[in-house]
Design a protein around this motif. Structure first.
Motif, PDB file in Angstrom:
ATOM      1  N   ALA A 128       6.007  18.826   4.979  1.00 43.51           N
ATOM      2  CA  ALA A 128       6.131  17.621   4.168  1.00 43.51           C
ATOM      3  C   ALA A 128       7.319  17.702   3.227  1.00 43.51           C
ATOM      4  N   ARG A 129       7.516  18.865   2.593  1.00 40.33           N
ATOM      5  CA  ARG A 129       8.616  19.014   1.633  1.00 40.33           C
ATOM      6  C   ARG A 129       9.967  18.986   2.317  1.00 40.33           C
ATOM      7  N   VAL A 157       0.859  -1.187   0.000  1.00 37.87           N
ATOM      8  CA  VAL A 157       0.000   0.000   0.000  1.00 37.87           C
ATOM      9  C   VAL A 157       0.895   1.237   0.000  1.00 37.87           C
ATOM     10  N   ARG A 158       0.519   2.218  -0.810  1.00 35.90           N
ATOM     11  CA  ARG A 158       1.303   3.450  -0.917  1.00 35.90           C
ATOM     12  C   ARG A 158       0.365   4.652  -0.731  1.00 35.90           C
ATOM     13  N   PHE A 159       0.707   5.540   0.200  1.00 37.95           N
ATOM     14  CA  PHE A 159      -0.076   6.750   0.416  1.00 37.95           C
ATOM     15  C   PHE A 159       0.445   7.867  -0.474  1.00 37.95           C
ATOM     16  N   LEU A 160      -0.467   8.503  -1.211  1.00 42.14           N
ATOM     17  CA  LEU A 160      -0.125   9.626  -2.074  1.00 42.14           C
ATOM     18  C   LEU A 160      -1.055  10.788  -1.730  1.00 42.14           C
ATOM     19  N   ARG A 195       4.047  12.199 -11.642  1.00 40.39           N
ATOM     20  CA  ARG A 195       5.131  13.176 -11.512  1.00 40.39           C
ATOM     21  C   ARG A 195       5.485  13.787 -12.856  1.00 40.39           C
ATOM     22  N   ALA A 196       5.471  12.988 -13.904  1.00 40.70           N
ATOM     23  CA  ALA A 196       5.773  13.509 -15.238  1.00 40.70           C
ATOM     24  C   ALA A 196       4.745  14.540 -15.683  1.00 40.70           C
ATOM     25  N   GLU A 197       3.536  14.450 -15.110  1.00 42.14           N
ATOM     26  CA  GLU A 197       2.468  15.382 -15.465  1.00 42.14           C
ATOM     27  C   GLU A 197       2.363  16.540 -14.478  1.00 42.14           C
ATOM     28  N   GLY A 198       3.398  16.715 -13.633  1.00 44.04           N
ATOM     29  CA  GLY A 198       3.453  17.861 -12.743  1.00 44.04           C
ATOM     30  C   GLY A 198       2.818  17.669 -11.390  1.00 44.04           C
ATOM     31  N   VAL A 199       2.385  16.456 -11.059  1.00 47.38           N
ATOM     32  CA  VAL A 199       1.793  16.178  -9.749  1.00 47.38           C
ATOM     33  C   VAL A 199       2.907  15.734  -8.800  1.00 47.38           C
ATOM     34  N   GLU A 200       3.003  16.376  -7.644  1.00 50.17           N
ATOM     35  CA  GLU A 200       4.032  16.028  -6.666  1.00 50.17           C
ATOM     36  C   GLU A 200       3.359  15.538  -5.382  1.00 50.17           C
ATOM     37  N   PRO A 201       3.078  14.261  -5.300  1.00 44.37           N
ATOM     38  CA  PRO A 201       2.363  13.745  -4.119  1.00 44.37           C
ATOM     39  C   PRO A 201       3.190  13.858  -2.839  1.00 44.37           C
ATOM     40  N   VAL A 202       2.482  13.977  -1.732  1.00 41.70           N
ATOM     41  CA  VAL A 202       3.102  13.848  -0.413  1.00 41.70           C
ATOM     42  C   VAL A 202       3.063  12.362  -0.069  1.00 41.70           C
ATOM     43  N   GLU A 203       4.237  11.737  -0.054  1.00 43.41           N
ATOM     44  CA  GLU A 203       4.293  10.314   0.259  1.00 43.41           C
ATOM     45  C   GLU A 203       4.362  10.111   1.783  1.00 43.41           C
ATOM     46  N   TRP A 204       4.469   8.863   2.180  1.00 44.81           N
ATOM     47  CA  TRP A 204       4.398   8.547   3.604  1.00 44.81           C
ATOM     48  C   TRP A 204       5.491   9.254   4.392  1.00 44.81           C
ATOM     49  N   ARG A 205       6.655   9.378   3.813  1.00 48.60           N
ATOM     50  CA  ARG A 205       7.742  10.071   4.506  1.00 48.60           C
ATOM     51  C   ARG A 205       7.372  11.532   4.751  1.00 48.60           C
TER      52      ARG A 205
END
Length: 447
Positions: free
Chosen positions: A442-443, A69-72, A399-409
């Motif tokens: 987050a960043r 499972v991956r949180f985005l 990401r290639a389409e400009g979306v920068e998800p906040v992942e679990w980290r």
């Protein structure tokens, strides 16, 4: 592998992801959320003083930390975000667990006056939802009316009556804590259009009102007695009977000298919000009587109750997600056992769970069997769904389409920042209250 996107990281989304990975070892799940933080209403809807319920986050955390499972977070779906059609290209299946995002309206004159709010707006403010506005909820307020007789109505009533000593140990944002701690509210009316036996709150929530420091509770026995089941509750189901017994214990009892008074009012429905000095000044309530069919009918007799704050808590509605069919009457997505229906036909690869599937009913635990039903349908469709080739890792494509998800980290970095903020204020964890501070935290975790 079968790749599935779950849209929404609240209980219904997490239970869906859990059921998927438990039932099929070939499934990988991305849990997408518009917010950079997971857990949905458990984080942003459960009252901050309800630590036991909020601890459900630990169960949901275990789901989101599963190896498949991956949180985005920070990924909006729909207008301004990732289109529904694009998700279908990136995943074999998509399950929408987007809840019911709007409140029901009263539909009465004066509802738009300053000082009139939905309970959800108030809850979002004291729960640090990043979309919440500081509307000066309590500025100049001495008397408040809460319209509704469910658990959310009890929650906001309790928050209005809490003091600093009870709120400081919670994760409430510091600005909201400061405002509530200095509140001058001393009269709170909870108003229901029907009788005590038809109230929707749970007995545990109701009893909490009676434990509030420096707060008296009043029930008018003449109002309550219009409900035949109040006079003789023996035939009621156990939950309603317990509610009536608590209310009977408060009815007519002398109210001790206390700084605040909470009055539970029955058989009254709002007819108009009355303006005074450009904002809400009073609520006009119409007396009702039982109609013999479980409802109530108006009598044409009215009462005005002073209030500078009105919070409506009369239910929720799902909203249209562009690209999905929608039943406007029910506020849900048409489905068959969780499979989305378009013009009456099943749409392979599109599913729903939670409130957007069944409407805003049930408690948090109700989402578990609801999610299981949807997952059963999805996995039955899996052999057909997995035949379609995907264009690689969906995260790389986003990401290639400009979306920068906040992942679990990134979420863990937010948690760390909230712990540090709490320590600096001499409190425990304190929520970050806005988009800028959440995303900056987050960043800071890096890629």
């Amino acid at each position: 592998m079968l790749r599935v996107a779950v849209v929404g990281s609240g209980p219904s989304g997490c239970y869906t992801a859990q059921s998927l990975v438990q039932q099929d070892a070939r499934v990988r799940v991305d849990v997408l959320d518009r917010l950079p933080c997971p857990y949905g209403l458990v984080r942003y809807g459960v009252a901050p003083d309800h630590e036991k319920i909020k601890s459900l986050q630990n169960t949901l955390r275990a789901v989101l930390e599963h190896e498949r499972v991956r949180f985005l977070g920070g990924v909006p779906v729909g207008p301004g975000g990732v289109p529904v059609a694009r998700l279908r290209e990136l995943y074999h299946a998509v399950v929408y667990c987007v809840g019911a995002a709007t409140d029901r309206r009263l539909g009465i004159p004066g509802e738009e006056l300053p000082g009139s709010w939905s309970a959800t707006e108030f809850v979002s403010w004291y729960s640090a939802h990043p979309d919440a506005a500081d509307g000066g909820f309590l500025r100049g307020v001495r008397s408040a009316v809460v319209i509704g007789m469910g658990n959310v109505a009890v929650d906001v009533t309790r928050m209005l009556a809490r003091g600093a000593a009870e709120l400081s140990p919670t994760d409430m944002p510091h600005a909201a804590l400061t405002v509530l701690a200095s509140s001058r509210v001393d009269r709170i009316h909870m108003v229901g259009r029907r009788g005590p036996s038809q109230a929707r709150f749970t007995t545990k929530e109701l009893r909490e009102l009676g434990t509030l420091p420096d707060t008296g509770i009043a029930v008018d026995p003449a109002e309550a007695a219009q409900d035949p089941a109040y006079t003789d509750p023996s035939a009621l189901p156990a939950p309603q009977r317990r509610n009536v017994e608590v209310l009977r214990g408060w009815a007519g009892a002398p109210v001790p000298g206390a700084r605040r008074l909470v009055r539970l009012r029955f058989f009254l429905r709002p007819a108009e919000l009355i303006a005074r000095e450009g904002r809400v000044g009073a609520v006009r309530l119409e007396r009702t009587v039982p109609d013999g069919h479980g409802g109530a009918t108006g009598t044409g007799r009215f009462e005005d109750v002073e209030a500078q704050l009105v919070l409506r808590s009369v239910g929720y509605r799902g909203v249209l997600l562009e690209g999905l069919p929608f039943d406007a009457a029910g506020g849900t997505v048409p489905h068959l056992a969780g499979r989305v229906l378009r013009e009456g036909a099943v749409t392979p690869g599109e599913y729903v769970a939670g409130w957007i599937k069944r409407g805003p009913t049930g408690v948090i635990g109700t989402n578990r069997p609801c999610a299981k039903e949807t997952v059963t349908s999805l996995l039955r469709d899996a052999p057909f769904l997995a035949d379609r080739d995907l264009p690689g890792d969906p995260l790389a494509a986003l990401r290639a389409e400009g979306v920068e998800p906040v992942e679990w980290r990134g979420w863990q970095a937010i948690e760390h920042a909230e712990a540090e903020l709490g320590a600096s204020l001499g409190r425990t964890t304190v929520k970050l209250p806005d988009w800028d501070t959440l995303l900056a935290a987050a960043r800071a975790a890096g890629p």
